[in-house]
Design a protein around this motif. Structure first.
Motif, PDB file in Angstrom:
ATOM      1  N   UNK A  66       0.774  -1.067  -0.075  1.00 14.39           N
ATOM      2  CA  UNK A  66       0.135  -0.023  -0.250  1.00 14.39           C
ATOM      3  C   UNK A  66       0.882   1.123   0.040  1.00 14.39           C
ATOM      4  N   UNK A  67       1.796   1.120   0.760  1.00 13.27           N
ATOM      5  CA  UNK A  67       2.889   2.287   0.785  1.00 13.27           C
ATOM      6  C   UNK A  67       3.361   2.554  -0.623  1.00 13.27           C
ATOM      7  N   UNK A  68       3.926   1.600  -1.175  1.00  8.12           N
ATOM      8  CA  UNK A  68       4.463   1.593  -2.634  1.00  8.12           C
ATOM      9  C   UNK A  68       3.490   2.289  -3.622  1.00  8.12           C
ATOM     10  N   UNK A  69       2.426   1.839  -3.489  1.00  4.48           N
ATOM     11  CA  UNK A  69       1.272   2.389  -4.183  1.00  4.48           C
ATOM     12  C   UNK A  69       0.909   3.924  -3.959  1.00  4.48           C
ATOM     13  N   UNK A  70       0.786   4.249  -2.726  1.00  3.66           N
ATOM     14  CA  UNK A  70       0.732   5.754  -2.375  1.00  3.66           C
ATOM     15  C   UNK A  70       1.985   6.674  -2.963  1.00  3.66           C
ATOM     16  N   UNK A  71       3.075   6.134  -2.704  1.00  2.00           N
ATOM     17  CA  UNK A  71       4.309   6.749  -3.167  1.00  2.00           C
ATOM     18  C   UNK A  71       4.247   6.984  -4.778  1.00  2.00           C
ATOM     19  N   UNK A  72       3.790   5.778  -5.357  1.00  2.00           N
ATOM     20  CA  UNK A  72       3.634   5.968  -7.188  1.00  2.00           C
ATOM     21  C   UNK A  72       2.471   7.013  -7.362  1.00  2.00           C
ATOM     22  N   UNK A  73       1.326   6.658  -6.779  1.00  2.00           N
ATOM     23  CA  UNK A  73       0.159   7.614  -6.929  1.00  2.00           C
ATOM     24  C   UNK A  73       0.608   9.000  -6.742  1.00  2.00           C
ATOM     25  N   UNK A  74       1.105   9.247  -5.693  1.00  2.00           N
ATOM     26  CA  UNK A  74       1.452  10.556  -5.270  1.00  2.00           C
ATOM     27  C   UNK A  74       2.371  11.420  -6.434  1.00  2.00           C
ATOM     28  N   UNK A  75       3.558  10.715  -6.655  1.00  2.00           N
ATOM     29  CA  UNK A  75       4.480  11.361  -7.839  1.00  2.00           C
ATOM     30  C   UNK A  75       3.590  11.493  -9.083  1.00  2.00           C
ATOM     31  N   UNK A  76       3.012  10.466  -9.555  1.00  2.00           N
ATOM     32  CA  UNK A  76       2.244  10.478 -10.578  1.00  2.00           C
ATOM     33  C   UNK A  76       1.176  11.718 -10.839  1.00  2.00           C
ATOM     34  N   UNK A  77       0.312  11.724  -9.837  1.00  2.00           N
ATOM     35  CA  UNK A  77      -0.687  12.762  -9.526  1.00  2.00           C
ATOM     36  C   UNK A  77       0.045  14.072  -9.711  1.00  2.00           C
ATOM     37  N   UNK A  78       1.000  14.228  -9.119  1.00  2.00           N
ATOM     38  CA  UNK A  78       1.805  15.634  -8.911  1.00  2.00           C
ATOM     39  C   UNK A  78       2.304  15.955 -10.372  1.00  2.00           C
TER      40      UNK A  78
ATOM     41  N   UNK B 158       1.626  14.517 -13.373  1.00  2.00           N
ATOM     42  CA  UNK B 158       0.322  14.904 -14.521  1.00  2.00           C
ATOM     43  C   UNK B 158      -0.314  16.012 -14.480  1.00  2.00           C
ATOM     44  N   UNK B 159      -0.568  16.305 -13.123  1.00  2.00           N
ATOM     45  CA  UNK B 159      -1.634  17.416 -12.825  1.00  2.00           C
ATOM     46  C   UNK B 159      -0.731  18.604 -13.418  1.00  2.00           C
ATOM     47  N   UNK B 160       0.542  18.787 -12.674  1.00  2.58           N
ATOM     48  CA  UNK B 160       1.092  20.372 -13.132  1.00  2.58           C
ATOM     49  C   UNK B 160       1.491  20.282 -14.413  1.00  2.58           C
ATOM     50  N   UNK B 161       1.886  19.161 -15.216  1.00  4.89           N
ATOM     51  CA  UNK B 161       2.366  19.424 -16.468  1.00  4.89           C
ATOM     52  C   UNK B 161       0.955  19.636 -17.442  1.00  4.89           C
ATOM     53  N   UNK B 162      -0.040  19.188 -16.932  1.00  2.62           N
ATOM     54  CA  UNK B 162      -1.056  19.394 -17.926  1.00  2.62           C
ATOM     55  C   UNK B 162      -1.671  20.739 -17.463  1.00  2.62           C
ATOM     56  N   UNK B 163      -1.516  21.266 -16.403  1.00  2.00           N
ATOM     57  CA  UNK B 163      -1.942  22.713 -16.102  1.00  2.00           C
ATOM     58  C   UNK B 163      -0.867  23.739 -16.958  1.00  2.00           C
ATOM     59  N   UNK B 164       0.271  23.259 -17.094  1.00  2.00           N
ATOM     60  CA  UNK B 164       1.292  24.293 -17.897  1.00  2.00           C
ATOM     61  C   UNK B 164       1.057  24.104 -19.214  1.00  2.00           C
ATOM     62  N   UNK B 165       0.305  22.822 -19.773  1.00  2.00           N
ATOM     63  CA  UNK B 165      -0.025  22.895 -21.212  1.00  2.00           C
ATOM     64  C   UNK B 165      -1.405  23.664 -21.506  1.00  2.00           C
ATOM     65  N   UNK B 166      -1.908  23.821 -20.516  1.00  2.00           N
ATOM     66  CA  UNK B 166      -3.484  24.282 -20.507  1.00  2.00           C
ATOM     67  C   UNK B 166      -2.937  25.823 -20.727  1.00  2.00           C
TER      68      UNK B 166
END
Ligand code: KG4
Ligand code: ZN
Length: 353
Positions: free
Chosen positions: A255-267, A269-277
């Motif tokens: 579960x910790x591994x999943x949270x680490x991956x989810x946290x890094x991926x979410x940040x 992806x979200x910020x890169x797409x915000x920059x593209x927008x």
């Protein structure tokens, strides 16, 4: 034009031969990764020594692949130009590649192009594509690797590609965070693939009731910067909390591994797409070892499917460090320098816009 590219910025020693910046004719890569997994991270001195022992065998293996019937000096005659990673990276590792490239240039009298490793990661998106499928410009790129996390704007002015930094990490890089979190979880190096593997195994554990949560640093801040060192600290604190309660078992680890991956991926992806927008590029390009991550690739694909922008993700073999991206970068930004002027630079960067 046929370019031989040399990459030695960190723990990979790689030489590739690429035609016209996109057709891979030969490539071989050796990695000192197994030595670093014993020490839980890269020791620069070990990486440099391994670069030295791998360099000539990797060079000759690539030339043999390129031209099996010929000797290495004969095969070299068919190369039009050389390219070498100048930086950023570990200085001892960079020196091995730059010195090899310069020596080849001196002996063969062929032009040599110094390449910025960060820019090279972006050119993974041109490899093995036909010219009518090359990314349209201007583009916005996310480079996420072991040493860097940067959002870059790229455009072409006259014959020259220009790169400017829109934001980036203020402390640890995304790959560094994967590596340090993996170490805290008792996994090997490199940490990204190790965490991705555990995260995948966790898919049958329901997420709803889990008390294992990690922060998404700087997610809602109105900028294109990142910070990952706090995520690593939060993980270490969670591990300590679970250990004190006798709850640090295999399920908690997944579960910790999943949270680490989810946290890094979410940040990311979200910020890169915000920059593209905000900046409205024609293409959105990924590059660097972390972009080999399957969850990241799927999230980007899903979240850009309804958008105007074209998403480009390199084949997995072109995400991590290798000579093909160096040769491609040199072809598209072909500015050779006298070999005597080329110096390795560990802190080479992309300037802020
Ligand atoms: O680009 P790269 O090969 O070297 C640098 O320029 O730093 O990136 C290496 C980084 C390491 O931190 C490694 O853990 C990470 O890329 N990485 C991954 C994956 N494969 C490599 N991170 C997450 N998921 C992966 N599948
Ligand atoms: Zn890299």
């Amino acid at each position: 034009m046929i370019i031989l590219g040399i990459e030695t910025s960190c723990d990979e020693t790689s030489v590739a031969i690429v035609q016209d910046g996109h057709r891979v004719l030969a490539v071989s890569t050796a990695s000192s990764e197994q030595f670093h997994s014993q020490t839980g991270g890269i020791i620069p001195d070990t990486a440099a020594r391994k670069q030295l022992s791998f360099m000539i065998p990797v060079l000759t293996a690539t030339l043999k692949q390129f031209s099996p019937q010929q000797s290495a000096p004969e095969a070299l005659k068919k190369i039009d130009a050389l390219a070498v990673t100048q930086g950023p990276g570990l200085i001892g590792s960079l020196l091995v590649g730059t010195q090899t490239g310069k020596t080849l240039s001196l002996l063969t009298n062929k032009p040599i192009v110094p390449v910025n490793h960060l820019e090279a990661h972006i050119f993974g998106n041109w490899l093995e594509k036909e010219p009518d499928c090359f990314p349209p410009l201007p583009g916005l790129a996310l480079i996420a690797s072991g040493g860097h996390t940067e959002i870059i704007w790229l455009e072409k002015k006259a014959r020259r590609f220009s790169f400017s930094r829109l934001g980036g990490t203020r402390d640890d890089a995304a790959g560094e965070c994967f590596d340090k979190c993996a170490r805290a979880l008792g996994l090997g190096y490199p940490g990204g693939p190790a965490i991705a593997k555990l995260a995948k195994q966790s898919t049958n554990i329901p997420s709803g009731q889990s008390s294992i949560k990690l922060p998404r640093p700087m997610l809602n801040q109105n900028n294109f910067d990142f910070s990952f060192s706090g995520l690593k600290t939060a993980l270490i604190n969670q591990i300590a909390r679970l250990k004190s309660k006798g709850l640090f078992n295999q399920e908690a680890k997944l579960l910790l591994a999943r949270e680490v991956q989810d946290a890094i991926v979410q940040v990311l992806v979200t910020k890169t797409i915000a920059a593209a927008t905000k900046y409205q590029p024609q293409s959105l390009l990924l590059g660097g070892g972390v972009t080999a991550n399957q969850a990241l690739r799927e999230e980007f694909t899903q979240l850009t499917s309804q958008k105007e922008v074209d998403l480009f993700i390199p084949q997995i073999r072109f995400c991590t460090d290798n000579g093909t991206i160096v040769a491609a970068a040199a072809y598209f930004n072909y500015f050779p320098q006298p070999w005597s002027k080329i110096t390795a630079s560990s802190s080479l960067e992309i300037k802020t816009k």
